[in-house]
Design an enzyme around this catalytic site. Structure first.
Site, PDB file in Angstrom:
ATOM      1  N   LYS A  93       0.804  -1.223   0.000  1.00 54.23           N
ATOM      2  CA  LYS A  93       0.000   0.000   0.000  1.00 54.23           C
ATOM      3  C   LYS A  93       0.843   1.282   0.000  1.00 54.23           C
ATOM      4  CE  LYS A  93      -4.485  -1.555   1.420  1.00 54.23           C
ATOM      5  NZ  LYS A  93      -4.332  -2.992   1.779  1.00 54.23           N
ATOM      6  N   GLU A 115      -9.877   6.826   3.647  1.00 54.22           N
ATOM      7  CA  GLU A 115     -10.805   5.857   4.238  1.00 54.22           C
ATOM      8  C   GLU A 115      -9.973   4.634   4.599  1.00 54.22           C
ATOM      9  OE1 GLU A 115     -10.114   5.935   1.082  1.00 54.22           O
ATOM     10  OE2 GLU A 115      -9.706   3.820   0.760  1.00 54.22           O
ATOM     11  N   SER A 374       1.652  -9.823  -1.160  1.00 51.11           N
ATOM     12  CA  SER A 374       1.274  -8.412  -0.991  1.00 51.11           C
ATOM     13  C   SER A 374       1.621  -7.838   0.380  1.00 51.11           C
ATOM     14  CB  SER A 374      -0.217  -8.232  -1.271  1.00 51.11           C
ATOM     15  OG  SER A 374      -1.000  -9.103  -0.469  1.00 51.11           O
TER      16      SER A 374
HETATM   17  C1  LIG Z   1      -5.160  -4.024   1.459  1.00 51.79           C
HETATM   18  C2  LIG Z   1      -4.456  -5.286   1.175  1.00 51.79           C
HETATM   19  C3  LIG Z   1      -4.832  -6.128   0.102  1.00 51.79           C
HETATM   20  C4  LIG Z   1      -6.031  -5.868  -0.755  1.00 51.79           C
HETATM   21  O1  LIG Z   1      -6.017  -4.700  -1.511  1.00 51.79           O
HETATM   22  P1  LIG Z   1      -5.758  -4.696  -3.068  1.00 51.79           P
HETATM   23  O2  LIG Z   1      -6.091  -3.322  -3.480  1.00 51.79           O
HETATM   24  O3  LIG Z   1      -6.663  -5.745  -3.681  1.00 51.79           O
HETATM   25  O4  LIG Z   1      -4.331  -5.041  -3.283  1.00 51.79           O
HETATM   26  C5  LIG Z   1      -4.074  -7.257  -0.142  1.00 51.79           C
HETATM   27  N1  LIG Z   1      -3.014  -7.579   0.630  1.00 51.79           N
HETATM   28  C6  LIG Z   1      -2.633  -6.808   1.659  1.00 51.79           C
HETATM   29  C7  LIG Z   1      -1.451  -7.223   2.461  1.00 51.79           C
HETATM   30  C8  LIG Z   1      -3.334  -5.638   1.974  1.00 51.79           C
HETATM   31  O5  LIG Z   1      -2.943  -4.888   3.010  1.00 51.79           O
END
Ligand SMILES: *Cc1c(COP(=O)(O)O)cnc(C)c1O
Length: 390
Positions: A93, A115, A374
């Site tokens: 993020k 948000e 992610s």
């Molecule tokens: C917020 C988040 C997501 C989901 O958000 P996307 O916009 O779909 O990437 C996925 N993995 C993690 C670790 C997150 O913090």
């Protein structure tokens, strides 16, 4: 094949998806933001500044790690992990937030609103605001404030004001509505920092561009390791920003197959229908009469009723396949990666890991897959300990 690099069009459409379904008062700030962003992304000074903070503050580039034991375990393709879990604040993020906050400064807007659902985007935004000394207000559902106490504390320590939202179900979609309302009331001095590739144009385009660093790095790193393109890309999809960030630089390589993994209880692309949510036309979960359905997932970051318009378009074209993983499959993926590779993944990312079991039957050991990791799982330990005890 579609001209992916030049999407969306001037009105913010990816095929029939996207656009700007917002009250008249938001049209001017959205147009102002679009102009500022299109100018910034061609400006060497802006791009150099962003590159500086991505490297020295966020810790990029992140490694593309060959997971040897995981590959051997599944007896399928060679598995590479793109290590977004190693970014500062523990997930992808921050890539998007640094881009947007630098843009806010360039636009002379020093009051930032955001948000947040689980609090991850709120923490990333509060972090970047602390870095640049900006005022930060994070809208968060009262129910989420109760469930996500550690992230609320983090945001406060970082100097942000967390604004409780008590309307509706007191969760993410209500917080998003409140943030949009704030922006309508203060368009001149306020920048709305949005957390995924959703919402009205230009957000889906802008967030994708800021996250595409994931795919650009991964592509170069895979070339270095394998001297060719990967066969598969796999990423989890909530709003869709980490997935589109990985996929985007590969979209025109027809040989690269792509899979987006949704939470089974929030599968807007796999099981939804077309409607309008938070200013964009996209696949979402709704009743026959158009009421937005509530979702469920063990991973708060995937718990959203819609998905970005670009994913909706890629689904309709058949360019990306969207599948689901349920809570149990994700939890198994979580435990497996911890035990076998020494990496505790976020529960969101664990949905992408879960898909590897299916992919092992489709792909052979001379093929490769890049999985987007992610985020890291520290934030999920309470939830996991609750689930394991049950
Ligand atoms: C917020 C988040 C997501 C989901 O958000 P996307 O916009 O779909 O990437 C996925 N993995 C993690 C670790 C997150 O913090």
């Amino acid at each position: 094949m579609a001209d992916f690099a030049n999407l969306p069009n001037k009105e913010g459409y990816f095929g029939r998806f996207g656009g700007r379904f917002v009250p008249e008062t938001l049209m001017r700030p959205l147009e102002e933001l679009t102009r500022a962003y299109l100018s910034a992304r061609q400006d060497r000074g802006f791009l150099d500044e962003l590159a500086y903070y991505l490297k020295n503050f966020a810790g990029r580039p992140t490694p593309l790690y060959f997971a040897a034991r995981l590959s051997e375990y599944f007896q399928g393709p060679k598995i590479y992990l793109k290590r977004e879990d190693l970014c500062h604040t523990g997930a992808h993020k921050i890539n998007n937030v640094l881009g947007q906050i630098l843009l806010a400064r360039r636009m002379q807007k020093f009051r930032i609103i955001a948000e947040t659902g689980a609090g991850q985007h709120g923490v990333a935004t509060a972090t970047a605001c602390a870095l640049f000394g900006l005022k930060c207000h994070v809208y968060m559902g009262a129910e989420d404030i109760r469930r996500q106490a550690p992230n609320v504390l983090r945001m406060k320590l970082l100097g942000a004001e967390v604004v409780p939202v008590t309307s509706g179900t007191k969760t993410l979609k209500d917080a998003t509505n409140e943030a949009l309302r704030d922006w309508m009331a203060h368009p001149d001095d306020t920048f709305y920092c949005l957390g995924s590739c959703v919402g009205p144009h230009p957000y889906p385009m802008m967030v994708r561009d800021f996250q595409a660093i994931i795919g650009r790095e991964a592509r170069a790193q895979h070339w270095e390791a394998e001297k060719r393109e990967p066969d598969y890309l796999v990423a989890c999809v909530g709003g869709g920003s980490n997935a589109i960030g990985l996929f985007f630089p590969f979209l025109e390589e027809a040989s690269v197959k792509m899979v987006g993994v949704e939470a089974a209880g929030a599968a807007s692309l796999s099981k939804g229908s077309v409607g309008v949510l938070h200013g964009a036309q996209e696949y979402l979960l709704q009743t026959k009469s158009g009421q937005i359905l509530n979702t469920h997932s063990i991973s708060a970051g995937l718990d959203y009723s819609g998905s970005g318009p670009e994913h909706s378009y890629l689904k309709e074209l058949g360019r990306v396949e969207y599948v689901t993983a349920n809570d149990k499959e994700a939890l198994d993926g979580f435990k497996l990666l911890a035990k076998i590779e020494g990496i505790i993944p976020a529960l969101e990312s664990s949905h992408a890991i879960a898909y590897l079991k299916k992919l092992a039957k489709l792909a052979s050991p001379d093929q490769t897959v890049i999985v987007n990791l992610s985020g890291r799982g520290d934030k999920d330990l309470d939830e996991v300990s609750r689930l394991i005890r049950r």
